[in-house]
Write an enzyme that holds these catalytic residues in place. Structure first.
Site, short mmCIF file in Angstrom:
data_model
loop_
_atom_site.label_atom_id
_atom_site.label_comp_id
_atom_site.label_asym_id
_atom_site.label_seq_id
_atom_site.Cartn_x
_atom_site.Cartn_y
_atom_site.Cartn_z
N GLU A 4 -2.88 -5.35 -4.30
CA GLU A 4 -3.43 -5.17 -3.14
C GLU A 4 -4.69 -5.90 -3.01
OE1 GLU A 4 -3.50 -0.80 -2.79
OE2 GLU A 4 -2.99 -1.15 -0.73
N HIS A 14 0.89 -1.20 -0.01
CA HIS A 14 0.06 0.18 0.19
C HIS A 14 0.86 1.31 -0.04
CE1 HIS A 14 -3.66 2.32 0.87
NE2 HIS A 14 -2.96 3.07 1.82
N ASN A 55 26.41 -23.18 -7.02
CA ASN A 55 27.16 -24.24 -7.16
C ASN A 55 26.81 -25.39 -6.21
OD1 ASN A 55 29.99 -25.64 -7.88
ND2 ASN A 55 30.02 -25.78 -5.93
#
Length: 699
Positions: free
Chosen positions: A68, A46, A433
């Site tokens: 929202e 918001h 990795n």
């Protein structure tokens, strides 16, 4: 009203909220029933919406508004979170980050997000559950859905480093003939031809889709090579049933706005009506947004304790944002003052006036406290780097179809910002990795009796003047024989030397340039570019990497880094008329050795006995060509024992001056390639002393 003056504040705030949204979304994915976390996410979204609307970034505000709507249903228990909703919200966050990045680079923050908006609206209407299976089928038959020609941070860094190393980087678009029957086989032949000349960084669609023929008649490749553009084009065109080869050489300038240009192309292909509709919805929604939301408000604060009510506290007004460049200027001024302080101490000791001595002593105490405060100001918690990894690990584990529990400890450990800026890329390589090579697939873990979910731990802690970062996985470990066989095959080591190598020496082979144990090249690994970048970057920062592994149990990478790179404690010594410094962190001890105890082996290399072993004795005067001093003329030779990792050696010096705090000054572009020297410092008497680089000497 000119909003440009608030732009830097908006970007800082927006990045803070996006980081918080990512963190809390990860937390919510682990606890989907916890509505209190949704409340925190909703507040951040918001605030971001209001800020964006105030600054006039309508596309950003529009997308946040659609998020929202979904979050509002969840927090009011009208909607339950599921995999589709999480994936859509994460895609929304990626789009928001792209828009903010575009604004930071001088763009207008516009992007085509109509597909994401449509998905969010389908969630609100409840249609997403009906559409989900159909969407999965569509993704298999429509190649464009799997096509993403944007580069992530990891891929772009590889290409940039390759260009800086003098290699050719190219974007290659390959089109197969319409009547091509075995498309996957032709693609394999293209990859084989390219693999003999260089390394594939990314494919679009991904490599596994190309292998399964999940593409139309074309695919694209990001590629680095030492060969010429013409040679690459010729080799690909020679593959039968290849209709067209479009090759674009990539430059550092082109890479900067590559993703932005890809977004522009996509936006151009989208329907104008969808864009207009989403913009109209945004305008209608943000009309009532408070005009002052661009300023940090209590509502926008990240709540570390999920569920706690965000309240204004006096401490929130006790911090300010300071531009990094100002801190750098302050650090330089402190460095200059430190040089003058040492000079004043020498003058006071020569003049021997009590008033001057007392004043200088007071100045020493005050300047020491000031130096300590400035160093602390530059210290940044390492969580600014660590915070971006949970999302990366989540996405990568999903791509690899593995279950991974990612644990972070010690994120409050502090490092100098100059080190923080550089350490992100090496840690990305090490984590990728561990996930790809370390943690096994679910089936492999079941077969070996391990839990389905693997664990990757990222730890940081301080010890003395160093910070240690450890990346540990409970995967299959490193197979010594596989590494050695690959190293012998690639001519990295000879079979004779391989037979005498310790486990630690074998593990260090993983950092050799171009070395990879992956059998198949994918978007994640197998290119031979990665761990060599890690070692070179960490060595440049004055640190080193140690690898510990047990076959079948897991692997740990330990990265050791200095706390700061600006001011360091050093041992000053003399070679004839010249003065030098060497960092205390590299010194094991100092001592004397009798000339008759120095032996010569292998045609002239000097060796000395040191604690039940024999180590080389290096002549700095010969290396630095000091005309006024010759080593080994005296009966007793003063030595400094230095160590980096598992390497150890002794340096012969003329005389010790003592320990001191020195300010590291770069030598500049003209002298940057001087072997064995990492920089210089200005001493109290105004002389310049070169700073010896132990890493280069031990190599």
């Amino acid at each position: 009203m000119d909003l440009n003056q608030y732009l830097s504040m908006f970007l800082d705030e927006a990045n803070d909220h996006l980081q918080a949204l990512n963190e809390h979304m990860m937390e919510l994915e682990n606890q989907p029933e916890d509505v209190s976390i949704v409340q925190v996410i909703f507040r951040s979204a918001h605030t971001l919406k209001g800020m964006s609307a105030t600054m006039g970034f309508e596309d950003l505000a529009s997308l946040t508004h659609e998020m929202e709507n979904v979050l509002d249903l969840v927090r009011n228990n009208q909607l339950a979170m599921d995999g589709f909703i999480f994936d859509t919200l994460f895609k929304s966050l990626d789009a928001l980050e792209g828009m903010v990045s575009d604004i930071a680079n001088g763009g207008d923050g516009k992007a085509d997000v109509s597909a994401i908006v449509k998905s969010l609206q389908s969630i609100v209407s409840g249609d997403h559950k009906k559409q989900e299976p159909a969407a999965a089928v569509e993704a298999e038959v429509v190649p464009e859905q799997n096509t993403d020609e944007r580069l992530d941070e990891f891929q772009r860094s590889i290409i940039e480093q390759s260009i800086e190393a003098g290699m050719t980087a190219a974007y290659i678009n390959i089109t197969l003939r319409e009547d091509c029957v075995l498309k996957a086989a032709r693609a394999y032949m293209v990859f084989q031809a390219l693999g003999e000349m260089g390394e594939v960084v990314k494919t679009s669609p991904p490599a596994h889709d190309i292998e399964q023929e999940k593409f139309d008649k074309g695919f694209s490749i990001f590629y680095v090579t030492t060969e010429s553009e013409e040679q690459v084009r010729k080799e690909v065109a020679n593959v039968s049933e290849v209709e067209q080869v479009d090759l674009q050489v990539l430059t550092l300038e082109a890479l900067k706005d590559w993703n932005a240009r890809i977004e522009e192309v996509k936006a151009g292909k989208s329907e104008a009506a969808a864009t207009t509709a989403s913009a109209g919805a945004a305008t209608a929604e943000v009309a009532d947004a408070p005009a002052n939301q661009v300023v940090r408000s209590p509502e926008g604060q990240v709540n570390k304790n999920a569920g706690a009510t965000a309240q204004a506290k006096p401490s929130q007004n006790r911090t300010i944002r300071v531009d990094i460049e100002r801190l750098d200027v302050l650090m330089n001024l402190i460095s200059e003052m430190l040089i003058d302080r040492v000079r004043l101490e020498e003058i006071a000791s020569e003049v021997k006036k009590s008033e001057l001595t007392e004043t200088v002593e007071h100045l020493v105490r005050v300047s020491g406290d000031l130096q300590s405060i400035v160093l602390k100001l530059r210290m940044v918690p390492i969580d600014v780097v660590f915070n971006r990894f949970p999302r990366m690990v989540r996405d990568l584990a999903k791509t690899l179809d593995k279950k991974v529990d990612f644990v972070i400890t010690g994120a409050d450990t502090e490092l100098d910002r100059t080190v923080i800026d550089e350490i992100g890329d090496p840690l990305v390589h090490l984590l990728r990795n561990s996930l790809d090579h370390g943690v096994e697939s679910i089936a492999e873990r079941r077969a070996t009796g391990k839990p389905e979910t693997g664990t990757v731990q990222l730890r940081a802690y301080q010890s003395g003047n160093h910070v240690f970062i450890e990346i540990e996985d409970d995967g299959k470990g490193i197979n010594r024989d596989i590494v050695l066989n690959k190293a012998i095959k690639n001519n990295v080591v000879t079979p004779e030397k391989a037979a005498t190598m310790t486990d630690e020496q074998v593990y260090q082979l993983l950092f050799a340039s171009g070395f990879s144990t992956a059998e198949v090249v994918s978007d994640i690994s197998g290119r031979g570019v990665g761990l060599d970048v890690v070692k070179s970057k960490i060595s440049a920062l004055g640190g080193h990497v140690v690898v510990n592994s047990k076959l079948g149990q897991g692997t740990t990478f330990v990265v050791q880094l200095p706390l700061t790179l600006s001011i360091l404690s050093a041992m000053l010594f003399r070679l004839g008329d010249e003065k030098y410094a060497i960092p205390l962190t590299s010194i094991v001890e100092t001592g004397l050795v009798q000339r008759e105890n120095i032996r010569r082996v292998h045609g002239g290399i000097r060796m000395i006995d040191y604690r039940d072993s024999v180590i080389p004795l290096l002549s700095l005067s010969a290396l630095f060509e000091c005309p006024s001093y010759s080593d080994f003329d005296e009966e007793e030779v003063e030595i400094i024992i230095i160590r980096k990792g598992d390497r150890i050696a002794a340096l012969a010096v003329d005389d010790f001056i003592g320990q001191n705090e020195i300010v590291l000054k770069p030598l500049g572009n003209y002298l940057k390639s001087v072997p064995g020297v990492s920089g210089a410092t200005i001493l109290g008497d105004g002389q310049v002393a070169l700073i010896v680089d132990p890493n280069a000497l031990l190599k």
